[in-house]
Design a protein around this motif. Sequence first.
Motif, PDB file in Angstrom:
ATOM      1  N   TYR A  44       2.437   1.876  -3.557  1.00 34.45           N
ATOM      2  CA  TYR A  44       1.416   2.276  -4.330  1.00 34.45           C
ATOM      3  C   TYR A  44       0.994   3.864  -4.276  1.00 34.45           C
ATOM      4  O   TYR A  44       0.918   4.606  -5.142  1.00 34.45           O
ATOM      5  CB  TYR A  44       0.219   1.584  -4.262  1.00 34.45           C
ATOM      6  CG  TYR A  44      -0.993   2.011  -5.219  1.00 34.45           C
ATOM      7  CD1 TYR A  44      -0.758   1.671  -6.793  1.00 34.45           C
ATOM      8  CD2 TYR A  44      -1.764   2.589  -4.794  1.00 34.45           C
ATOM      9  CE1 TYR A  44      -1.816   2.137  -7.718  1.00 34.45           C
ATOM     10  CE2 TYR A  44      -3.049   3.165  -5.690  1.00 34.45           C
ATOM     11  CZ  TYR A  44      -2.718   3.142  -7.086  1.00 34.45           C
ATOM     12  OH  TYR A  44      -3.806   3.581  -8.015  1.00 34.45           O
ATOM     13  N   GLY A 102       0.643  -1.187   0.043  1.00 37.61           N
ATOM     14  CA  GLY A 102       0.047   0.137  -0.107  1.00 37.61           C
ATOM     15  C   GLY A 102       1.059   1.170   0.055  1.00 37.61           C
ATOM     16  O   GLY A 102       0.659   2.254  -0.714  1.00 37.61           O
ATOM     17  N   SER A 136      -5.546   2.944  -0.986  1.00 41.25           N
ATOM     18  CA  SER A 136      -4.063   2.671  -0.653  1.00 41.25           C
ATOM     19  C   SER A 136      -3.806   3.304   0.829  1.00 41.25           C
ATOM     20  O   SER A 136      -2.836   2.552   1.177  1.00 41.25           O
ATOM     21  CB  SER A 136      -3.287   3.235  -1.844  1.00 41.25           C
ATOM     22  OG  SER A 136      -3.546   4.673  -1.937  1.00 41.25           O
TER      23      SER A 136
END
Length: 342
Positions: free
Chosen positions: A143, A140, A265
């Motif tokens: 990203y 996460g 995210s």
Amino acid sequence: MPRENIRATILGFLAAFVVFAVLFYFAGVDELVARLTTADPLILAAILGVSMLWLVAWGTSLKTVLGVLGVQISVVRSFLVFTGAMFSNNITPFGQAGGEPVTALLISRSTETEYETGLAAIASVDTLNFVPSITIALIGAGYYATEVTLGRNLEIALVAVGVLAIGVPTLVYTAWQRRYELETRVIEALTPVIRTIAEYVPRVSVPSVETVKGRIAGFFRSIERVGQNPRGLTVALGLSGLGWFCQMVALWLAFQAIGAPIAFSIALFVVPIGAIAGVTPLPGGAGGIEWTLAILVTAASPAVSFDVATAGVVLFRGFVYWVPTLLGGLVMGVEGTRGWGS
């Protein structure tokens, strides 16, 4: 519950109350209440649903580990036992570290197995839960970093996650490789302590040295059985990952419910980082986790103010903290009055 534990729990909740009071002061009580009272009921129902799925997933992970140890338990019973475990963790200081002994007793009584087997099972589940949480957090964060520039608070948090991602697996691997040496040292250290404590416990006979050694060895043999079962480990890790994903969805939905959406995210990496704050003297990390999550969400999403972040976090924690605490309290109450049988 011993008086010392009751005293520690009361002091812990008093401390949590102070932490919450400071949090609500900075966030603004009126703003917080206004946000929470306008939450979308349909989304609240969805949060409850994914929260229950999280409990089922982790309860089934416990069932898988117990199955590896030769203890058969149904999905429903494993769910109930796990909610009892969450209750123990949520009312004792230092999270899992404080609640595991009580949880082991619950598992032992509800499945009619040895205490050390129950302790090995819940210790294994807690250890396995660490792997997917840190993995998802790193994914996460990676990203998220491709979309925005990380602020200082996030950089510090992610460095901490990186250190844990390397340090904890290394520590576990080292302990596994030297498990027999570790077992010998634990036996030598704990045997006299256990026998001394037993002398002061009413209606408990002092165990022999061989008895204590045998039970500690039984705990290590149970851990070894779990570690040497690849299929069981894979299934348990998959269920653990599903549980973490449900928690992340719950946080994301909480902000949707109050009309302040955040990127998914963000939820992927702030939930595992926030869970680290659970290892505090506060019961189940209450207060500390809320502070951590609110700060991280504010840092990760500049469009979300601190008061809005606090509202979303409080809503999320209302489901993932209080729902299992209430359900688990009922389970522990039933177990304490009459037990479950096999």
